[in-house]
Design a protein around this motif. Structure first.
Motif, PDB file in Angstrom:
ATOM      1  N   LYS A  77       0.811  -1.215   0.000  1.00 16.31           N
ATOM      2  CA  LYS A  77       0.000   0.000   0.000  1.00 16.31           C
ATOM      3  C   LYS A  77       0.850   1.273   0.000  1.00 16.31           C
ATOM      4  N   SER A  78       2.164   1.122  -0.237  1.00 15.56           N
ATOM      5  CA  SER A  78       3.067   2.275  -0.128  1.00 15.56           C
ATOM      6  C   SER A  78       3.234   3.040  -1.434  1.00 15.56           C
ATOM      7  N   GLY A  79       2.465   2.700  -2.442  1.00 11.62           N
ATOM      8  CA  GLY A  79       2.572   3.413  -3.704  1.00 11.62           C
ATOM      9  C   GLY A  79       3.148   2.567  -4.825  1.00 11.62           C
ATOM     10  N   GLU A  80       3.580   3.227  -5.885  1.00 10.07           N
ATOM     11  CA  GLU A  80       4.039   2.531  -7.086  1.00 10.07           C
ATOM     12  C   GLU A  80       5.263   1.659  -6.810  1.00 10.07           C
ATOM     13  N   ASN A  81       6.228   2.165  -6.048  1.00 12.08           N
ATOM     14  CA  ASN A  81       7.427   1.368  -5.748  1.00 12.08           C
ATOM     15  C   ASN A  81       7.076   0.109  -4.966  1.00 12.08           C
ATOM     16  N   GLY A  82       6.145   0.229  -4.030  1.00  6.38           N
ATOM     17  CA  GLY A  82       5.716  -0.930  -3.265  1.00  6.38           C
ATOM     18  C   GLY A  82       5.045  -1.969  -4.137  1.00  6.38           C
ATOM     19  N   ARG A  83       4.203  -1.509  -5.055  1.00 11.13           N
ATOM     20  CA  ARG A  83       3.520  -2.448  -5.961  1.00 11.13           C
ATOM     21  C   ARG A  83       4.514  -3.146  -6.880  1.00 11.13           C
ATOM     22  N   ARG A  84       5.553  -2.427  -7.296  1.00  7.26           N
ATOM     23  CA  ARG A  84       6.577  -3.071  -8.130  1.00  7.26           C
ATOM     24  C   ARG A  84       7.337  -4.133  -7.347  1.00  7.26           C
ATOM     25  N   SER A  85       7.597  -3.867  -6.079  1.00 10.17           N
ATOM     26  CA  SER A  85       8.267  -4.870  -5.246  1.00 10.17           C
ATOM     27  C   SER A  85       7.403  -6.116  -5.111  1.00 10.17           C
ATOM     28  N   ILE A  86       6.112  -5.923  -4.884  1.00  8.54           N
ATOM     29  CA  ILE A  86       5.189  -7.064  -4.769  1.00  8.54           C
ATOM     30  C   ILE A  86       5.168  -7.839  -6.079  1.00  8.54           C
ATOM     31  N   ALA A  87       5.192  -7.129  -7.209  1.00  5.10           N
ATOM     32  CA  ALA A  87       5.198  -7.800  -8.513  1.00  5.10           C
ATOM     33  C   ALA A  87       6.461  -8.644  -8.683  1.00  5.10           C
ATOM     34  N   ARG A  88       7.610  -8.117  -8.210  1.00  4.03           N
ATOM     35  CA  ARG A  88       8.857  -8.891  -8.305  1.00  4.03           C
ATOM     36  C   ARG A  88       8.806 -10.134  -7.420  1.00  4.03           C
ATOM     37  N   TYR A  89       8.276  -9.992  -6.214  1.00  2.97           N
ATOM     38  CA  TYR A  89       8.142 -11.157  -5.331  1.00  2.97           C
ATOM     39  C   TYR A  89       7.243 -12.215  -5.975  1.00  2.97           C
ATOM     40  N   THR A  90       6.177 -11.749  -6.610  1.00  3.85           N
ATOM     41  CA  THR A  90       5.240 -12.684  -7.246  1.00  3.85           C
ATOM     42  C   THR A  90       5.910 -13.435  -8.386  1.00  3.85           C
ATOM     43  N   LEU A  91       6.715 -12.726  -9.184  1.00  6.65           N
ATOM     44  CA  LEU A  91       7.404 -13.382 -10.301  1.00  6.65           C
ATOM     45  C   LEU A  91       8.447 -14.374  -9.800  1.00  6.65           C
ATOM     46  N   LEU A  92       9.163 -14.021  -8.728  1.00  8.18           N
ATOM     47  CA  LEU A  92      10.146 -14.958  -8.170  1.00  8.18           C
ATOM     48  C   LEU A  92       9.474 -16.220  -7.655  1.00  8.18           C
ATOM     49  N   LEU A  93       8.349 -16.056  -6.970  1.00  9.95           N
ATOM     50  CA  LEU A  93       7.621 -17.223  -6.469  1.00  9.95           C
ATOM     51  C   LEU A  93       7.029 -18.024  -7.623  1.00  9.95           C
ATOM     52  N   THR A  94       6.611 -17.330  -8.689  1.00 10.94           N
ATOM     53  CA  THR A  94       6.125 -18.028  -9.879  1.00 10.94           C
ATOM     54  C   THR A  94       7.220 -18.891 -10.483  1.00 10.94           C
ATOM     55  N   LEU A  95       8.452 -18.365 -10.513  1.00 14.18           N
ATOM     56  CA  LEU A  95       9.587 -19.130 -11.038  1.00 14.18           C
ATOM     57  C   LEU A  95       9.796 -20.411 -10.229  1.00 14.18           C
ATOM     58  N   VAL A  96       9.685 -20.305  -8.910  1.00 11.57           N
ATOM     59  CA  VAL A  96       9.851 -21.486  -8.051  1.00 11.57           C
ATOM     60  C   VAL A  96       8.741 -22.496  -8.319  1.00 11.57           C
ATOM     61  N   PHE A  97       7.490 -22.023  -8.305  1.00 10.90           N
ATOM     62  CA  PHE A  97       6.344 -22.929  -8.514  1.00 10.90           C
ATOM     63  C   PHE A  97       6.406 -23.597  -9.880  1.00 10.90           C
ATOM     64  N   SER A  98       6.631 -22.782 -10.924  1.00 10.72           N
ATOM     65  CA  SER A  98       6.588 -23.325 -12.282  1.00 10.72           C
ATOM     66  C   SER A  98       7.748 -24.286 -12.544  1.00 10.72           C
ATOM     67  N   THR A  99       8.934 -23.985 -11.973  1.00 11.36           N
ATOM     68  CA  THR A  99      10.074 -24.892 -12.157  1.00 11.36           C
ATOM     69  C   THR A  99       9.802 -26.241 -11.500  1.00 11.36           C
ATOM     70  N   PHE A 100       9.286 -26.204 -10.298  1.00 12.05           N
ATOM     71  CA  PHE A 100       8.968 -27.440  -9.578  1.00 12.05           C
ATOM     72  C   PHE A 100       7.927 -28.261 -10.351  1.00 12.05           C
ATOM     73  N   GLN A 101       6.849 -27.607 -10.794  1.00 12.06           N
ATOM     74  CA  GLN A 101       5.784 -28.314 -11.513  1.00 12.06           C
ATOM     75  C   GLN A 101       6.264 -28.802 -12.875  1.00 12.06           C
ATOM     76  N   ALA A 102       7.022 -27.965 -13.584  1.00 12.21           N
ATOM     77  CA  ALA A 102       7.480 -28.338 -14.924  1.00 12.21           C
ATOM     78  C   ALA A 102       8.441 -29.520 -14.869  1.00 12.21           C
ATOM     79  N   TYR A 103       9.321 -29.530 -13.874  1.00 11.34           N
ATOM     80  CA  TYR A 103      10.258 -30.650 -13.752  1.00 11.34           C
ATOM     81  C   TYR A 103       9.499 -31.952 -13.469  1.00 11.34           C
ATOM     82  N   GLY A 104       8.531 -31.890 -12.573  1.00 12.42           N
ATOM     83  CA  GLY A 104       7.728 -33.075 -12.296  1.00 12.42           C
ATOM     84  C   GLY A 104       6.945 -33.531 -13.515  1.00 12.42           C
ATOM     85  N   TYR A 105       6.436 -32.572 -14.262  1.00  9.91           N
ATOM     86  CA  TYR A 105       5.656 -32.892 -15.462  1.00  9.91           C
ATOM     87  C   TYR A 105       6.540 -33.531 -16.529  1.00  9.91           C
TER      88      TYR A 105
END
Length: 403
Positions: A77-105
């Motif tokens: 809720k801290s503004g544009e910079n805060g939202r960009r940080s949240i977006a980066r965290y989301t992409l990093l976690l997406t990389l972890v989730f997708s790598t784990f699932q893709a390797y299993g697949y």
């Protein structure tokens, strides 16, 4: 139709066609499927095999963490910079989730002789990389649709994934009908049911509880703005659908998976629990209904903050008739939101139960566990969003000036 609207519609159609094209591109190591392999299953062997779900799961996890972790909530809720940080965290976690699932697949595909005749030459890591790359291409594509097209990109990609299966499902139903496998009355009943269900979804998603707010006269420099009234709209369904229905199974299946890891998957208690938690089982239906109902309240409390709304009204000189400013206004808004959320929570619970009720009573059709209440709600919400944006663009001149 304005030129801007036509451009946005054309961009959206082109992006969705690219998405559909990508579902026919096999990931690294896969050749053309054999003639015995159904063409409509090609998406399972494509670079988009995981779809957009790893990103949605990551976004939901980050959102849940922000509910309990004040520092993350403040950053969001801290503004544009805060939202960009949240977006980066989301992409990093997406990389972890997708790598784990893709390797299993990719590892699972390796064990299917019909798809991989020579497992020793199967490039598991290359296949994993191409599937993970497909997830990030879809994320980029959805963002382009949201910024340059019309509608919400994520919702549209999900909706198209659901809609493309409808012609095949209808063909399967017609074939069963001709063979006498199902009755015409059952098919007619489903048609009537879904027409009514879509009508209810449109009604509820557009429903608002409007609270009348009065603003006093205001001095703006040399001018005085006259007293005016407005409304503070409270959505009937403020929690949406994805977070309550996606998180609810985690409450049960994560502890169950942990118990299976400790006791073993073949332990009688674990096996019995898995049996009762299957779709269409009464225990699963009851526990899921309770979880979705409660999560709808929890997430609405995060999305709609009565105290913040009361402060905002006080700062702008707004008051609710017969309600004192400050704490009394916050209490009044909290009561209204709670009562409204009861209706929304019941609605979400019923929507998520649709396919399970069909399964429980044995009166479902082949599509029932795929094109279900949740999928229909995503499509309906996407259509309503597009309608709102089309109307807004149709009523504005270039530059955003209203006609």
């Amino acid at each position: 139709m304005s030129g801007e609207l036509a451009r946005r519609i054309g961009f959206t159609i082109g992006a969705l066609l690219l998405f559909r094209l990508g579902t026919q591109i096999p990931f690294v190591g896969m050749g053309p499927p054999s003639l015995s392999f159904p063409a409509h299953e090609m998406v399972r062997l494509s670079i988009f095999a995981l779809g957009i779900l790893p990103y949605l799961s990551a976004a939901i996890v980050i959102r849940l963490l922000s509910l309990v972790w004040q520092r993350l909530n403040s950053r969001e809720k801290s503004g544009e910079n805060g939202r960009r940080s949240i977006a980066r965290y989301t992409l990093l976690l997406t990389l972890v989730f997708s790598t784990f699932q893709a390797y299993g697949y990719a590892s699972a595909i390796q064990t299917i002789p019909a798809l991989v005749p020579d497992p020793d030459a199967w490039p598991v890591f290359a296949a994993t990389a191409s599937i993970v790359g497909g997830v990030f291409v879809l994320i980029w594509l959805s963002e382009q649709i949201t910024h340059h097209g019309i509608g919400n990109g994520l919702a549209l990609i999900l909706s198209v994934g659901f809609l493309v299966s409808i012609p095949r499902d209808i063909a399967g139903i017609m074939e069963l009908l001709q063979q006498g496998g199902i009755s015409s009355n059952l098919v007619l009943g489903h048609v009537v049911f879904w027409i009514a269900a879509v009508a209810v979804m449109v009604l509820v998603e557009g429903a608002r509880r409007n609270i009348r707010v009065e603003f006093g006269a205001l001095d703006a420099g040399a001018r005085q703005l006259p007293a005016r009234s407005a409304v503070l709209p409270i959505k009937l369904n403020s929690a949406g659908f994805l977070i309550p229905v996606t998180v609810a199974p985690w409450i049960f299946f994560l502890p169950l998976a942990f118990a299976g890891f400790i006791l073993g998957g073949d332990h009688p208690l674990v096996a019995a629990a898995y049996r009762h938690f299957q779709l269409g089982q009464p225990v699963h239906m009851m526990l899921m209904s309770v979880a979705v109902f409660v999560l709808a309240f929890v997430y609405t409390a995060y999305v709609v903050d009565p105290e913040a709304s009361a402060r905002s009204l006080a700062q702008r000189g707004g008051t609710i008739r017969d309600v004192a400013p400050g704490e009394a206004t916050a209490d009044y808004l909290d009561r209204v939101v709670s009562l409204t959320t009861i209706v929304g929570a019941v609605y979400l619970t019923v929507v998520q139960l649709i396919p399970e009720v069909f399964e429980l009573y044995g009166n479902g059709l082949p599509y029932s566990m795929v094109i279900n209440g949740g999928a229909t709600l995503v499509v309906v919400c996407s259509a309503l969003d597009i309608k709102t944006q089309v109307r807004g663009l149709s009523l504005t001149n270039p530059g955003g000036v209203r006609r």
